[in-house]
Design an enzyme around this catalytic site. Structure first.
Site, PDB file in Angstrom:
ATOM      1  N   MET A   1       0.502  -1.259   0.194  1.00  0.00           N
ATOM      2  CA  MET A   1       0.017  -0.052  -0.142  1.00  0.00           C
ATOM      3  C   MET A   1       0.695   0.810   0.005  1.00  0.00           C
ATOM      4  SD  MET A   1      -2.875  -1.604   0.040  1.00  0.00           S
ATOM      5  CE  MET A   1      -3.606   0.258   0.098  1.00  0.00           C
TER       6      MET A   1
ATOM      7  N   ASN B   1       2.411  -5.112 -10.500  1.00  0.00           N
ATOM      8  CA  ASN B   1       1.401  -5.065  -9.350  1.00  0.00           C
ATOM      9  C   ASN B   1       1.013  -5.544  -9.874  1.00  0.00           C
ATOM     10  OD1 ASN B   1       0.023  -3.427  -6.937  1.00  0.00           O
ATOM     11  ND2 ASN B   1      -0.433  -2.389  -9.016  1.00  0.00           N
TER      12      ASN B   1
ATOM     13  N   HIS C   1      -3.795  -5.151  -9.573  1.00  0.00           N
ATOM     14  CA  HIS C   1      -4.511  -4.060  -9.149  1.00  0.00           C
ATOM     15  C   HIS C   1      -6.304  -4.389  -9.542  1.00  0.00           C
ATOM     16  CE1 HIS C   1      -6.390   0.031  -8.072  1.00  0.00           C
ATOM     17  NE2 HIS C   1      -7.194   0.005  -9.113  1.00  0.00           N
TER      18      HIS C   1
ATOM     19  N   GLU D   1      -7.860 -12.855  -9.465  1.00  0.00           N
ATOM     20  CA  GLU D   1      -6.425 -12.021  -9.492  1.00  0.00           C
ATOM     21  C   GLU D   1      -5.474 -13.097  -8.641  1.00  0.00           C
ATOM     22  OE1 GLU D   1      -5.851  -8.742  -6.530  1.00  0.00           O
ATOM     23  OE2 GLU D   1      -8.072  -8.321  -6.857  1.00  0.00           O
TER      24      GLU D   1
HETATM   25  C1  GRF Z   1      -5.486  -6.668  -3.644  1.00  0.00           C
HETATM   26  O1  GRF Z   1      -7.302  -6.721  -3.956  1.00  0.00           O
HETATM   27  C2  GRF Z   1      -4.688  -6.440  -5.012  1.00  0.00           C
HETATM   28  O2  GRF Z   1      -5.214  -6.058  -6.388  1.00  0.00           O
HETATM   29  C3  GRF Z   1      -4.518  -5.589  -4.338  1.00  0.00           C
HETATM   30  O3  GRF Z   1      -4.959  -5.267  -2.703  1.00  0.00           O
HETATM   31  C4  GRF Z   1      -5.352  -6.568  -2.083  1.00  0.00           C
HETATM   32  C5  GRF Z   1      -4.680  -6.884  -1.705  1.00  0.00           C
HETATM   33  O4  GRF Z   1      -4.697  -8.009  -0.996  1.00  0.00           O
HETATM   34  N1  GRF Z   1      -3.151  -4.843  -4.950  1.00  0.00           N
HETATM   35  P1  GRF Z   1      -4.176  -9.413  -0.747  1.00  0.00           P
HETATM   36  O5  GRF Z   1      -3.190  -9.084   0.676  1.00  0.00           O
HETATM   37  O6  GRF Z   1      -3.429 -10.442  -2.127  1.00  0.00           O
HETATM   38  O7  GRF Z   1      -4.947 -10.074  -0.383  1.00  0.00           O
END
Ligand code: GRF
Length: 202
Positions: free
Chosen positions: A93, A110, A112, A177
């Site tokens: 973050m 990255n 997103h 993801e």
């Molecule tokens: C995910 O939705 C990712 O796309 C975003 O932050 C979230 C992280 O989730 N950048 P995690 O910590 O991988 O569970």
């Protein structure tokens, strides 16, 4: 033939579910990256404990009073000492400076939770719901100095259902993801490193 695997670092700030998907994928013999380190900017990130249990070296690199430059110097040193070839941001973050990104140009990826270029920045899923779109999704991209704006490596789409909550949509996107990130990390490394020699940033 033995695969010349690149050395990867995963940067997290929280629960680390994308980190887990990358670590799992890297257990397969033909995955071209070995993740040798997980770094968090938050000491309390739940993902740190998960990485430790998985046998991966972890570092909690807390924000320091000396500011971003000193923090990034420390991060750079850790990555350089670990001979890291590729950095995967996974729910990390903190915004990285143009200088840091320049030192690791084309070596930071990255994920997103939106179909970029739509909805960059925070709370992408809520932004998508507010905009009333019928499709949402996630994007894997190369990190450049501008947030969520680097070259796109690939996307996965999900439908937005009537009455979706942010939580429901986020879960649907997250499942994608977990498939997309490992697949595109592998493809990027295979496409990007054509020689047998690892390329270390310095
Ligand atoms: C995910 O939705 C990712 O796309 C975003 O932050 C979230 C992280 O989730 N950048 P995690 O910590 O991988 O569970």
């Amino acid at each position: 033939m033995t695969l010349n695997r690149k050395r990867g670092a995963i940067l997290i700030s929280g629960r680390g579910s994308n980190m887990v998907s990358l670590l799992r994928a890297a257990q397969l013999d033909d995955f071209p990256v070995e993740f040798t380190m997980v770094i968090s900017d938050k000491i309390e990130a739940p993902g740190l404990g998960i990485a430790t249990s998985a046998g991966v070296k972890t570092h909690a690199l807390r924000h320091c009073r000396d500011g971003r430059e000193a923090w990034e110097d420390e991060l750079h040193q850790l990555l350089t000492d670990g001979e890291i070839d590729l950095i995967c941001l996974a729910g990390f973050m903190r915004l990285l400076s143009a200088e840091f990104v320049g030192r690791w140009a084309e070596k930071i990826l990255n994920i997103h939770p939106s179909l970029l270029p739509d909805f960059p920045g925070l709370e992408a899923q809520a932004q998508a719901l507010d905009a009333g779109v019928s499709e949402a999704g996630c994007t894997v991209h190369v990190v450049t100095a501008e947030m969520d704006a680097g070259p796109i490596l690939g996307q996965a789409k999900v439908p937005v259902n009537a009455g979706d909550s942010v939580d429901a949509l986020s879960k649907r996107i997250l499942a994608e993801e977990h498939q997309l990130y490992p697949a595109l990390v592998a493809k990027y490394v295979q496409d990007h490193w054509t020689t047998e020699e690892p390329v270390h940033a310095g």
